[in-house]
Motif scaffolding. Structure first.
Motif, short mmCIF file in Angstrom:
data_model
loop_
_atom_site.label_atom_id
_atom_site.label_comp_id
_atom_site.label_asym_id
_atom_site.label_seq_id
_atom_site.Cartn_x
_atom_site.Cartn_y
_atom_site.Cartn_z
N LEU A 157 -10.87 17.02 -58.66
CA LEU A 157 -11.40 16.61 -59.97
C LEU A 157 -10.32 16.65 -61.05
O LEU A 157 -10.54 16.15 -62.15
N LEU A 158 -9.18 17.28 -60.75
CA LEU A 158 -8.06 17.29 -61.69
C LEU A 158 -6.81 16.82 -60.97
O LEU A 158 -6.44 17.36 -59.92
N LYS A 159 -6.15 15.80 -61.51
CA LYS A 159 -4.87 15.33 -60.99
C LYS A 159 -3.78 15.80 -61.95
O LYS A 159 -3.91 15.66 -63.18
N VAL A 160 -2.71 16.36 -61.40
CA VAL A 160 -1.63 16.91 -62.22
C VAL A 160 -0.35 16.13 -61.95
O VAL A 160 0.05 15.96 -60.79
N VAL A 161 0.29 15.66 -63.02
CA VAL A 161 1.57 14.94 -62.93
C VAL A 161 2.66 15.88 -63.45
O VAL A 161 2.64 16.29 -64.61
N LEU A 162 3.61 16.21 -62.59
CA LEU A 162 4.73 17.08 -62.97
C LEU A 162 5.98 16.22 -63.17
O LEU A 162 6.41 15.52 -62.25
N ILE A 163 6.54 16.27 -64.36
CA ILE A 163 7.76 15.53 -64.69
C ILE A 163 8.85 16.55 -65.00
O ILE A 163 8.67 17.42 -65.86
N GLY A 164 9.98 16.46 -64.29
CA GLY A 164 11.00 17.47 -64.54
C GLY A 164 12.36 17.13 -63.99
O GLY A 164 12.55 16.11 -63.33
N GLN A 165 13.31 17.99 -64.28
CA GLN A 165 14.68 17.85 -63.81
C GLN A 165 14.78 18.34 -62.36
O GLN A 165 13.83 18.94 -61.84
N PRO A 166 15.91 18.12 -61.69
CA PRO A 166 16.03 18.50 -60.27
C PRO A 166 15.71 19.96 -59.99
O PRO A 166 15.33 20.31 -58.87
N GLU A 167 15.85 20.83 -60.99
CA GLU A 167 15.53 22.24 -60.79
C GLU A 167 14.07 22.43 -60.38
O GLU A 167 13.72 23.44 -59.73
N LEU A 168 13.21 21.47 -60.74
CA LEU A 168 11.80 21.57 -60.35
C LEU A 168 11.65 21.51 -58.83
O LEU A 168 10.81 22.21 -58.26
N GLN A 169 12.48 20.69 -58.17
CA GLN A 169 12.43 20.62 -56.72
C GLN A 169 12.77 21.98 -56.10
O GLN A 169 12.12 22.41 -55.14
N GLN A 170 13.78 22.63 -56.65
CA GLN A 170 14.17 23.94 -56.14
C GLN A 170 13.08 24.98 -56.40
O GLN A 170 12.82 25.84 -55.55
N LEU A 171 12.46 24.89 -57.56
CA LEU A 171 11.39 25.83 -57.91
C LEU A 171 10.25 25.75 -56.90
O LEU A 171 9.72 26.79 -56.47
N LEU A 172 9.89 24.56 -56.50
CA LEU A 172 8.75 24.38 -55.60
C LEU A 172 9.08 24.75 -54.15
O LEU A 172 8.19 24.74 -53.30
N LYS A 173 10.33 25.07 -53.87
CA LYS A 173 10.70 25.52 -52.53
C LYS A 173 10.49 27.02 -52.35
O LYS A 173 10.65 27.54 -51.24
#
Length: 303
Positions: A157-173
């Protein structure tokens, strides 16, 4: 200052994320397609990453323009918030009234989940867009994941769009965020523009402003990519300054020398010198390789 002088009706190189000026290069089209596809899927998250100034925010604005009318959007532009502050901000963006004296994670979560359920019942989609998402703390991301737990048999019921710099990829690891990472249904990394795309980018923005790329000399256009490495925001800053300097000097066309002077003002003399040297090194390497190949072929023919 230079608009009338060059026959422009608007500033073609403003750094404001105006979707009207968005140049849809092949990679920008892919980025927009990935985000659009992800929002149509049943998962809770889509993600767009890229280096500073590559046009992520402008792509996200274009995405918002294309969302159906039955979509309620909450935008968070400054995500350096605690979990409870983020939930309060989501409430503000969705127009949810709340009692500050009752503020708690559970209270805000219940308020938001109630709104999501009501939106779904009335045929409304709900989208949360977070810019600069690399600044989100892990516990805040986990709280976002919990918000997407509310779902029907077919979709979140909620869609989330994450916009960020390459550090976001590392954070999600990070191990504690693996559940969230598994819910990302579409992700795209936006790269800088190539040399041909830089020329087309400049032409597009000038055309939108009722201008023409001929106000830049061919040598100046070629130099733009060498100086900016194809980063749209830097292109805008450089071209805007070059047009200003050309107007000051009363030049009808932006010359390469003026563009280099503008680059030194924007990036500094040392950066410009380094990038020009780097380009020369590349060409010298290419020439050396070609010479070696031709010499090898000539030697074999002689033998």
């Amino acid at each position: 200052m230079y608009l009338n002088y060059f026959g422009l009706n608007d500033n073609p190189f403003s750094i404001a994320p105006n979707p009207d000026y968005l140049y849809m290069s092949p990679r920008h089209k892919e980025a927009l397609a990935h985000l659009t596809f992800g929002l149509r899927e049943s998962g809770g998250f889509v993600m767009l990453t890229g280096e500073v100034g590559t046009g992520k925010t402008t792509v996200s604005r274009k995405l918002l323009q294309q969302l159906p009318d039955n979509t309620q959007v909450a935008m968070i532009l400054n995500p350096t918030l605690s979990a409870i502050e983020l939930l309060a901000t989501v409430c503000d963006e969705l127009g949810i009234s709340y009692d500050p004296d009752k503020a708690s994670l559970k209270y805000f979560t219940d308020q938001i989940l109630s709104r999501l359920a009501r939106n779904h019942q009335s045929g409304m989609n709900t989208v949360l867009l977070i810019d600069e998402a690399q600044h989100l703390m892990p516990e805040v991301l986990e709280q976002l994941r919990l918000l997407t737990n509310l779902e029907t048999n077919r979709e979140k019921l909620l869609k989330v769009v994450l916009i960020g710099q390459p550090e976001l990829q590392q954070l999600l690891k990070r191990n504690e965020l693996r559940q969230l990472a598994q819910r990302i249904t579409a992700r795209y990394h936006l790269l800088p523009l190539t040399a041909p795309e830089v020329s087309a980018y400049m032409a597009h923005r000038l055309d939108v402003a009722q201008g023409d790329i001929s106000i830049f000399s061919p040598a100046a256009v070629r130099t733009v990519h060498r100086i900016t490495a194809g980063i749209p925001r830097v292109i805008n800053l450089l071209c805007d300054r070059a047009l200003t300097l050309s107007f000051t000097k009363q030049h009808a066309v932006v010359k390469k020398s003026v563009l280099l002077a503008a680059g030194e003002q924007i990036l500094g003399e040392d950066v410009i010198a380094q990038r020009l040297r780097g380009q020369q090194t590349v060409w010298m390497t290419v020439v050396l390789i070609v010479s070696l190949v031709l010499g090898f072929l000539a030697g074999r023919w002689y033998v």
